[in-house]
Design a protein around this motif. Structure first.
Motif, short mmCIF file in Angstrom:
data_model
loop_
_atom_site.label_atom_id
_atom_site.label_comp_id
_atom_site.label_asym_id
_atom_site.label_seq_id
_atom_site.Cartn_x
_atom_site.Cartn_y
_atom_site.Cartn_z
N THR A 25 76.05 63.48 12.51
CA THR A 25 76.05 63.43 11.21
C THR A 25 77.26 62.14 10.72
O THR A 25 78.03 62.10 11.22
CB THR A 25 76.55 64.52 10.27
N MET A 26 76.75 61.53 9.50
CA MET A 26 77.78 60.71 9.03
C MET A 26 77.67 60.84 7.65
O MET A 26 76.59 61.27 6.91
CB MET A 26 77.27 59.08 9.38
N VAL A 27 78.58 60.18 7.03
CA VAL A 27 78.78 60.06 5.53
C VAL A 27 79.03 58.69 5.05
O VAL A 27 79.69 57.99 5.65
CB VAL A 27 80.15 60.83 4.98
N LEU A 28 78.08 58.30 4.25
CA LEU A 28 78.36 56.92 3.48
C LEU A 28 78.97 57.16 1.95
O LEU A 28 78.67 58.06 1.44
CB LEU A 28 76.95 56.25 3.30
N SER A 29 79.97 56.31 2.01
CA SER A 29 80.71 56.39 0.67
C SER A 29 80.72 55.04 0.02
O SER A 29 80.91 54.09 0.62
CB SER A 29 81.96 57.06 0.85
N PHE A 30 80.70 55.11 -1.37
CA PHE A 30 80.79 53.69 -2.02
C PHE A 30 81.80 53.84 -3.38
O PHE A 30 81.82 54.96 -3.75
CB PHE A 30 79.39 53.45 -2.85
N ASP A 31 82.66 53.08 -3.36
CA ASP A 31 83.73 52.84 -4.15
C ASP A 31 83.57 52.07 -5.33
O ASP A 31 82.92 50.88 -5.11
CB ASP A 31 85.06 52.81 -3.51
N ASP A 32 84.32 52.07 -6.38
CA ASP A 32 84.66 51.17 -7.40
C ASP A 32 83.54 51.06 -8.52
O ASP A 32 83.52 50.31 -9.38
CB ASP A 32 84.84 49.74 -7.12
N GLY A 33 82.46 51.87 -8.53
CA GLY A 33 81.65 51.89 -9.55
C GLY A 33 81.64 52.94 -10.66
O GLY A 33 82.82 53.42 -10.93
N PRO A 34 80.76 53.00 -11.58
CA PRO A 34 79.52 52.21 -11.31
C PRO A 34 79.12 51.03 -11.89
O PRO A 34 79.80 50.79 -13.06
CB PRO A 34 78.39 53.38 -12.09
N GLY A 56 80.25 51.20 14.45
CA GLY A 56 81.17 52.31 14.05
C GLY A 56 80.52 53.38 14.00
O GLY A 56 81.17 54.56 14.01
N ALA A 57 79.14 53.63 14.12
CA ALA A 57 78.39 54.71 14.10
C ALA A 57 78.83 55.77 14.95
O ALA A 57 79.07 55.60 16.06
CB ALA A 57 76.94 54.35 13.90
N LEU A 88 70.58 51.83 6.90
CA LEU A 88 70.39 53.01 6.67
C LEU A 88 69.09 53.30 7.49
O LEU A 88 69.07 54.48 8.07
CB LEU A 88 70.04 53.18 5.35
N PRO A 89 67.99 52.78 7.37
CA PRO A 89 66.74 53.05 8.32
C PRO A 89 67.03 53.15 9.81
O PRO A 89 66.60 54.07 10.81
CB PRO A 89 65.81 52.20 7.84
N ARG A 90 67.92 52.22 10.05
CA ARG A 90 68.16 52.39 11.72
C ARG A 90 69.04 53.58 11.99
O ARG A 90 69.03 54.07 13.07
CB ARG A 90 69.19 50.95 11.91
N LEU A 91 70.04 53.92 11.18
CA LEU A 91 71.02 55.17 11.62
C LEU A 91 70.03 56.22 11.62
O LEU A 91 70.14 57.08 12.65
CB LEU A 91 71.98 55.36 10.32
N LEU A 92 69.06 56.36 10.66
CA LEU A 92 68.28 57.55 10.74
C LEU A 92 67.34 57.54 12.01
O LEU A 92 66.85 58.57 12.45
CB LEU A 92 67.42 57.48 9.42
#
Length: 301
Positions: A118-127, A259-260, A286-290
């Motif tokens: 499992t992995m977590v994708l996180s996004f900062d500084d928005g919206p 880094g995955a 994203l599709p490559r990770l999946l």
């Protein structure tokens, strides 16, 4: 001056000053509780996303498994249990009156453990209305949830994007109101930055945030204590895409794929500058990770 335009020397001074002062930066720690067996958490470099203007600065998010994995698989793919047991709200007051039971953490979580691939994708500084909707659209297309650490100043101007995140099942975290270096603030100012953002998130979505991330990845004892008082846990990252430097879409994709690994938390941005490369990179990695068998997950509340 925007931080992503700040000269390299000045950014380095900021980082050195934080390291030598009474601060705790995410790069100093590997979480004992989230560390995945067989992997060493790579120390993340402090994020230098832009300093917010009057409207404030944005935040970052984390992601969940594709719809094809099924709801049961999605439910199993989650972060480790909360380190704090949240006490009930005091009356009908705002989120700033929540309390977490000690002990208070002295370091942020960097990764997950015990959750398989499992992995977590996180996004900062928005919206940011220029980039956040496109990121939400891509996540929706793959049935993946994400974690967005938002800044109250920008979020207050676009509450519709917070509601869209909530409707899609994403986790909204607290990234302060105006994206300051909290290690330079008095405790009362830190409480205002975090408390005001938590209050806003709760008013808009109906649920206060349970996670927060310090701007620039700079933490200190007061930020940990005040975050705990507000019922939140500190989450850092394992892989920094450095997308705030606008290194090119291919570079961002390479950093994520290289880094995955099990338990990895990826840091990206959906605001704070030109984030078109971040948007394009997500559509590629994203599709490559999946396809590689990873479940992209969010923490359960």
């Amino acid at each position: 001056m925007k931080n992503d335009q700040m000269p390299t020397g000045r950014r380095m001074v900021l980082r050195i000053a934080a390291a030598l002062g009474a601060t705790t930066t995410v790069g100093l720690f590997a979480s004992d509780r989230f560390a995945s067996p067989g992997r060493t958490a790579a120390p993340p470099a402090p994020s230098a996303s832009r300093a917010p203007g009057a409207a404030g600065a944005p935040g970052r998010a984390a992601v969940a498994p594709p719809a094809a994995a099924g709801p049961q698989a999605q439910a199993r793919a989650r972060l480790a249990p909360s380190a704090y047991r949240l006490q009930p709200m005091t009356g009908d007051g705002p989120a700033r009156f929540r309390r977490a039971v000690p002990p208070v953490r002295q370091r942020p979580f960097l990764r997950m453990s015990g959750t398989g691939r499992t992995m977590v994708l996180s996004f900062d500084d928005g919206p940011d209305p220029r980039y956040t909707p496109a990121i939400l659209s891509t996540l929706r297309a793959y049935g993946v949830r994400a974690m967005f650490f938002v800044c109250g100043g920008l979020a207050s101007a676009r509450p519709d994007l917070l509601r869209e995140m909530t409707a899609d099942g994403h986790v909204i975290g607290n990234h302060s109101w105006s994206h300051p270096n909290v290690t330079k603030l008095a405790p009362s100012a830190i409480r205002d930055e975090l408390g005001s953002t938590s209050d806003l998130i709760e008013r808009v979505t109906g649920t206060p945030p349970l996670w927060y991330r310090a701007p620039y990845g700079a933490w200190n004892r007061h930020s940990f204590e005040i975050g705990a008082e507000l019922g939140m846990e500190p989450l850092a990252w394992t892989v920094d895409t450095l997308d705030w430097t606008e290194p090119g879409t291919a570079s961002i994709v390479s950093r994520v794929l290289d880094g995955a690994g099990p338990g990895v938390v990826v840091l990206s941005h959906d605001a704070g500058g030109d984030r078109s490369q971040s948007v394009a990179a997500l559509k590629t990695y994203l599709p490559r990770l999946l396809s590689a068998g990873y479940h992209v997950t969010v923490p359960r509340r």
